[in-house]
Design a protein around this motif. Structure first.
Motif, PDB file in Angstrom:
ATOM      1  N   GLY A 175      47.237  56.257  51.383  1.00 37.89           N
ATOM      2  CA  GLY A 175      45.960  56.935  51.174  1.00 37.89           C
ATOM      3  C   GLY A 175      45.943  57.843  49.967  1.00 37.89           C
ATOM      4  N   LEU A 176      46.916  57.695  49.051  1.00 36.31           N
ATOM      5  CA  LEU A 176      46.907  58.490  47.832  1.00 36.31           C
ATOM      6  C   LEU A 176      45.674  58.124  47.008  1.00 36.31           C
ATOM      7  CD1 LEU A 176      48.901  60.566  46.467  1.00 36.31           C
ATOM      8  CD2 LEU A 176      49.630  58.659  45.013  1.00 36.31           C
ATOM      9  N   ASP A 177      44.989  59.119  46.468  1.00 39.62           N
ATOM     10  CA  ASP A 177      43.791  58.880  45.654  1.00 39.62           C
ATOM     11  C   ASP A 177      44.241  58.451  44.264  1.00 39.62           C
ATOM     12  OD1 ASP A 177      41.494  58.943  44.121  1.00 39.62           O
ATOM     13  OD2 ASP A 177      40.789  60.858  44.889  1.00 39.62           O
ATOM     14  N   THR A 178      44.156  57.158  43.999  1.00 40.00           N
ATOM     15  CA  THR A 178      44.629  56.612  42.738  1.00 40.00           C
ATOM     16  C   THR A 178      43.532  55.827  42.030  1.00 40.00           C
ATOM     17  OG1 THR A 178      45.384  54.492  43.640  1.00 40.00           O
ATOM     18  CG2 THR A 178      46.936  56.335  43.717  1.00 40.00           C
ATOM     19  N   SER A 241      37.997  55.711  44.111  1.00 44.79           N
ATOM     20  CA  SER A 241      39.385  55.793  44.546  1.00 44.79           C
ATOM     21  C   SER A 241      39.924  54.417  44.903  1.00 44.79           C
ATOM     22  CB  SER A 241      39.498  56.718  45.762  1.00 44.79           C
ATOM     23  OG  SER A 241      40.844  56.842  46.170  1.00 44.79           O
ATOM     24  N   GLY A 242      41.115  54.124  44.399  1.00 44.27           N
ATOM     25  CA  GLY A 242      41.755  52.846  44.652  1.00 44.27           C
ATOM     26  C   GLY A 242      41.307  51.733  43.731  1.00 44.27           C
ATOM     27  N   ASP A 243      40.421  52.025  42.800  1.00 48.06           N
ATOM     28  CA  ASP A 243      39.831  50.977  41.978  1.00 48.06           C
ATOM     29  C   ASP A 243      40.529  50.838  40.625  1.00 48.06           C
ATOM     30  OD1 ASP A 243      38.092  48.882  41.854  1.00 48.06           O
ATOM     31  OD2 ASP A 243      36.287  50.095  42.131  1.00 48.06           O
ATOM     32  N   VAL A 244      40.201  49.754  39.926  1.00 44.03           N
ATOM     33  CA  VAL A 244      40.762  49.411  38.619  1.00 44.03           C
ATOM     34  C   VAL A 244      39.608  49.244  37.639  1.00 44.03           C
ATOM     35  CG1 VAL A 244      42.110  47.724  37.304  1.00 44.03           C
ATOM     36  CG2 VAL A 244      42.700  48.217  39.693  1.00 44.03           C
ATOM     37  N   TYR A 245      39.818  49.730  36.401  1.00 45.18           N
ATOM     38  CA  TYR A 245      38.804  49.633  35.358  1.00 45.18           C
ATOM     39  C   TYR A 245      39.441  49.118  34.081  1.00 45.18           C
ATOM     40  CZ  TYR A 245      36.035  52.507  38.512  1.00 45.18           C
ATOM     41  OH  TYR A 245      35.346  52.971  39.614  1.00 45.18           O
ATOM     42  N   ASN A 246      38.874  48.060  33.515  1.00 41.70           N
ATOM     43  CA  ASN A 246      39.335  47.551  32.223  1.00 41.70           C
ATOM     44  C   ASN A 246      38.604  48.273  31.094  1.00 41.70           C
ATOM     45  OD1 ASN A 246      41.098  45.779  33.388  1.00 41.70           O
ATOM     46  ND2 ASN A 246      39.913  43.932  32.945  1.00 41.70           N
ATOM     47  N   VAL A 247      39.361  48.646  30.069  1.00 43.29           N
ATOM     48  CA  VAL A 247      38.814  49.399  28.935  1.00 43.29           C
ATOM     49  C   VAL A 247      39.080  48.613  27.654  1.00 43.29           C
ATOM     50  CG1 VAL A 247      38.777  51.591  27.696  1.00 43.29           C
ATOM     51  CG2 VAL A 247      39.363  51.554  30.145  1.00 43.29           C
ATOM     52  N   GLY A 248      38.011  48.169  26.996  1.00 45.36           N
ATOM     53  CA  GLY A 248      38.146  47.399  25.770  1.00 45.36           C
ATOM     54  C   GLY A 248      37.464  48.070  24.598  1.00 45.36           C
ATOM     55  N   GLY A 249      37.735  47.561  23.418  1.00 44.80           N
ATOM     56  CA  GLY A 249      37.163  48.134  22.204  1.00 44.80           C
ATOM     57  C   GLY A 249      36.016  47.327  21.631  1.00 44.80           C
TER      58      GLY A 249
END
Length: 355
Positions: A175-178, A241-249
């Motif tokens: 349950g760590l907020d990541t 929380s728990g999610d993934v985000y892609n960061v592009g240029g």
């Protein structure tokens, strides 16, 4: 107000993030943990007020735990990593030790302080990763999305993939907020001179060869570090929380085209500023010749991924975050920074070439 711990905060992206966080959060305490190896330099933090730099290793669980508890840390921006693909090919062990075991150490410390003590303290552990965990794309494949299958092809990419999985597991199990962000190739101020853009710029200034792997048609998406830092802030503050985000240029280019743009920027600046020819007399541009004349093809790198591309529609839709610099604007800004900060890059130069 609680503090933020920035691991690897004296490195390229980390130091830029510290500068960004200080500008946008002037009242926050910023604690930096950095081993100050070849990639981290105290000079990267010059001029930033109100930061504490602790020299240490993220694998030191007791130290990380002590910093989190003693400094009232409520957020972690986890940059610390070995990130040099060529180095990982020739010596993969340290990449596993730092990127996998080091991330595990910081996660365990965060769990111990934020969850096991029963304090209920609001927290956020943000892990900065790479698009290389997804492997290589074919020429017509759609860009990487957050749900793309992991298929790392280098020891570096494999180590970052392992770290990503650990972060996800600590969220799902404890349950760590990541949150996690996977970014494309960064460039900008304070980048190590062994990386492609500063390497080719500095070589052009000294009239040295511009070594291009294989045919030079490997494609990468280029993200200015300032735009990346804005995205990281958005995820830390508002990401799910728990999610993934892609960061592009938004700037997918073959390496050859990027190199030509670097050369053209150098040539243009030499034309407008005669003092550059005096400072760098060995540069082709100082003699009225094109910097591109230094291009030289060398044997391709082992396991060299052919193409990366990022679909950043999720972070744009959910957090309203998109890059604000075009590649040409970012390149000119970056080249000017290196020309204005010759003392810095001469002090940190490492005699090894790589992408």
């Amino acid at each position: 107000m609680s503090a933020i711990l920035v691991t690897g905060g004296a490195g390229f992206i980390g130091a830029n993030f510290v500068r960004h966080w200080r500008a946008t959060h002037p009242a926050d305490e910023i604690v930096i943990l950095d081993a100050l190896t070849y990639a981290g330099h105290r000079e990267n933090l010059d001029g930033i007020g109100g930061v504490e730099l602790v020299e240490g290793d993220i694998r030191d669980f007791e130290l990380v735990q002590k910093l989190l508890a003693g400094r009232n840390v409520g957020r972690i921006a986890h940059f610390a990593a070995e990130s040099h693909v060529d180095r990982s090919i020739h010596g993969p062990d340290i990449f596993i030790e730092t990127n996998v075991l080091g991330t595990l150490s910081v996660l365990k410390a965060a769990k111990a302080v934020w969850l096991d003590t029963g304090s209920g303290r609001a927290h956020r552990f943000h892990h900065i990763s790479t698009d290389e965990v997804y492997g290589s794309l074919g020429p017509d494949d759609p860009a990487f999305r957050e749900i793309s299958r992991y298929a790392p092809n280098s020891p570096y990419a494999a180590s970052k993939a392992g770290a990503d999985h650990l972060v996800r597991a600590f969220h799902a199990t404890y349950g760590l907020d990541t949150t996690i962000s996977n970014c494309s190739n960064n460039y900008g101020p304070f980048q190590s001179p062994e990386k492609l853009i500063p390497l080719f710029l500095i070589n052009a200034l000294h009239g040295e060869a511009l070594p291009i792997y294989g045919d030079g048609m490997q494609r990468r998406d280029w993200l200015h570090v300032g735009d990346h830092c804005r995205a990281i802030q958005a995820v830390i503050e508002d990401g799910k929380s728990g999610d993934v985000y892609n960061v592009g240029g938004g700037a997918e280019l073959p390496n050859l085209e990027l190199i030509d743009r670097i050369c053209a920027t150098v040539d243009r600046l030499f034309e407008t500023d005669p003092s550059l020819a005096e400072r760098f007399p060995e540069a082709p541009a100082a003699k009225g010749l094109p910097s591109a004349s230094l291009k030289s093809h060398v044997e391709d790198r082992l396991g060299h991924d052919r193409r990366y591309a990022i679909d950043d529609s999720k972070i744009a839709a959910e957090l309203g975050c998109r890059p604000v610099r075009s590649i040409d604007e970012g390149l000119e800004e970056t080249v000017r920074w290196y020309l204005d900060n010759e003392t810095w890059w001469r002090a940190v130069m490492v005699p090894q070439a790589a992408e």
